[in-house]
Design an enzyme around this catalytic site. Structure first.
Site, PDB file in Angstrom:
ATOM      1  N   TYR A 316       0.790  -1.170   0.071  1.00 21.39           N
ATOM      2  CA  TYR A 316       0.100   0.005  -0.145  1.00 21.39           C
ATOM      3  C   TYR A 316       0.863   1.058   0.050  1.00 21.39           C
ATOM      4  O   TYR A 316       0.616   2.138  -0.667  1.00 21.39           O
ATOM      5  CB  TYR A 316      -0.894  -0.080   1.283  1.00 21.39           C
ATOM      6  N   GLN A 317       1.691   1.303   0.807  1.00 22.10           N
ATOM      7  CA  GLN A 317       2.794   2.453   1.059  1.00 22.10           C
ATOM      8  C   GLN A 317       3.818   2.547  -0.198  1.00 22.10           C
ATOM      9  O   GLN A 317       4.658   3.662  -0.200  1.00 22.10           O
ATOM     10  CB  GLN A 317       3.683   2.521   2.267  1.00 22.10           C
TER      11      GLN A 317
END
Length: 411
Positions: A316-317
């Site tokens: 996600y990051q």
């Protein structure tokens, strides 16, 4: 009505010779799914207690009429408590209901009340029979929190019977406890440490998995059966821990209040984490590897912590990771008002998945959720509580897990 009105109402009906029946309205209770039940379901055994005149099988469908005041909505009805006992007359029906609410004009049958917490406060005569009833349908989560602060958490599909004041006349109305199963442990069967330090929620969930492994059941069934087991297990531990304090008595009112608050807070903590912990266990059993296929309680942005990210917090990051390969799953036992809380979680993911146990929503509520990009994930066994027009747009837990697996293969 203002919050102060509810507080005054709770105080007024927390009186001797009053008994509360607290539940969340399902799609079968309201008119949300077109079931035409004409009134909310109340446990038959409870109605037999407070309306003993209907506990008979020598006549068909015995009933009594009483005054019901819907104080949250300034409504009054002459309501019928009826025992549909057709099963004793070559039929199939064997349930009790409250009817004669007047259709959707009553907040109790309004489809938009589906999922709302409702308190029925029955006033009793000296013999313990109900004379009338005052009702409050909670309008939003703040009101629900005020009620649950007094009685403890109430899950969808469950009910709670609460006596504000113990009296000789109503001691017999302690409520109808759920049947004990093999998940109920006696103190001798518990780890000794549990009797001194109440086990953490994760530890209780793990024990419920041991007691109900159920490896051949689909994830949806496994989830619901284990939740039932965990609730029974929690109650048995609570009784083992609290019973000595109750038997020893309390020297001051303050000591009693403090102990009661400890019990209620523990129940709320359990209710708040139970479903997400069960979901995590099932993901692992379905061969999703933590921090590879999913992350539990990750950080998305700043202080935002969604319940689950797929495939991982690291993915996600990573701004180069395609958004199409990301999923977020929020977990909330009820979603009537609380679904909006998830909209600001995981900014990169426009469409949010929400696992809930709520028994139905109205078509208008569902349209609002869908318009905001929320996809409901509901155990298969709960889908029939939703309107027929909504059911095809729901996703089961098993289907969601399958989609997550496909994502990892396609990337």
């Amino acid at each position: 009505m203002a919050i102060v009105d509810l507080l005054d109402w709770l105080d007024e009906y927390a009186s001797p010779n009053t008994i509360w029946y607290v539940k969340r309205l399902s799609g079968n209770d309201t008119l949300a799914n077109g079931s035409h039940q004409a009134g909310p379901y109340i446990a038959r055994e409870f109605l037999f207690h407070i309306f003993p005149a209907i506990n008979r099988t020598d006549i068909k469908n015995p009933d009594v009429w009483f005054d019901l005041y819907l104080d949250s909505n300034a409504d009054y009805r002459k309501v019928r408590a009826v025992y549909y006992n057709n099963a004793h007359f070559e039929g199939t029906r064997n349930e009790a209901r409250l009817t004669n609410f007047g259709g959707q004009s009553s907040a109790l049958l309004d489809p938009d009340s589906t999922g709302a917490l409702v308190v029925f406060a029955f006033r009793l005569d000296d013999a313990g029979a109900a004379t009338d009833c005052h009702v409050w349908v909670c309008q939003h989560e703040t009101e629900e929190d005020l009620v649950e602060d007094r009685v403890g958490p109430v899950d969808p599909g469950k009910f709670l019977v609460w006596l504000p004041v113990q009296t000789a006349a109503n001691l017999r109305l302690q409520g109808v406890p759920p049947p004990q199963t093999s998940c109920w442990l006696e103190p001798a069967d518990m780890p000794p440490a549990w009797l001194t330090d109440f086990p953490a929620a994760a530890e209780i969930v793990r024990k419920s998995v041991d007691l109900r492994p159920l490896p051949t059941l689909p994830p949806d069934q496994r989830l619901l059966k284990r939740r039932e087991c965990e609730f029974e297990l929690f109650r048995s531990i609570e009784q083992a821990v609290e019973r000595p304090h109750i038997l020893a008595g309390f020297t001051t009112v303050e000591d009693f209040v403090n102990r009661a608050q400890t019990v209620l807070q523990r129940r709320r903590n359990r209710a708040g984490r139970s479903l997400e912990l069960h979901a995590r266990e099932i993901f692992i059993e379905e061969r999703l590897v933590e921090n590879h296929h999913f992350s539990y309680q990750p950080v998305s942005e700043g202080t935002k912590k969604p319940d689950f990210l797929f495939p991982s917090q690291a993915a996600y990051q990573d701004t180069s990771f395609p958004v199409s390969g990301l999923r977020m799953l929020a977990v909330k036992t009820t979603c009537k008002d609380r679904w909006r809380q998830i909209l600001n979680e995981a900014d990169r993911i426009p469409n949010k998945h929400l696992l809930t146990l709520q028994e139905g929503v109205s078509e208008a509520q569902f349209a609002e959720m869908t318009g905001a990009g929320v996809q409901l994930v509901v155990p298969a066994q709960r889908m029939e509580s939703f309107p027929a027009a909504v059911q095809p747009h729901l996703q089961t837990l098993e289907s969601f897990i399958g989609d997550v697996r496909l994502l990892s293969v396609s990337l």
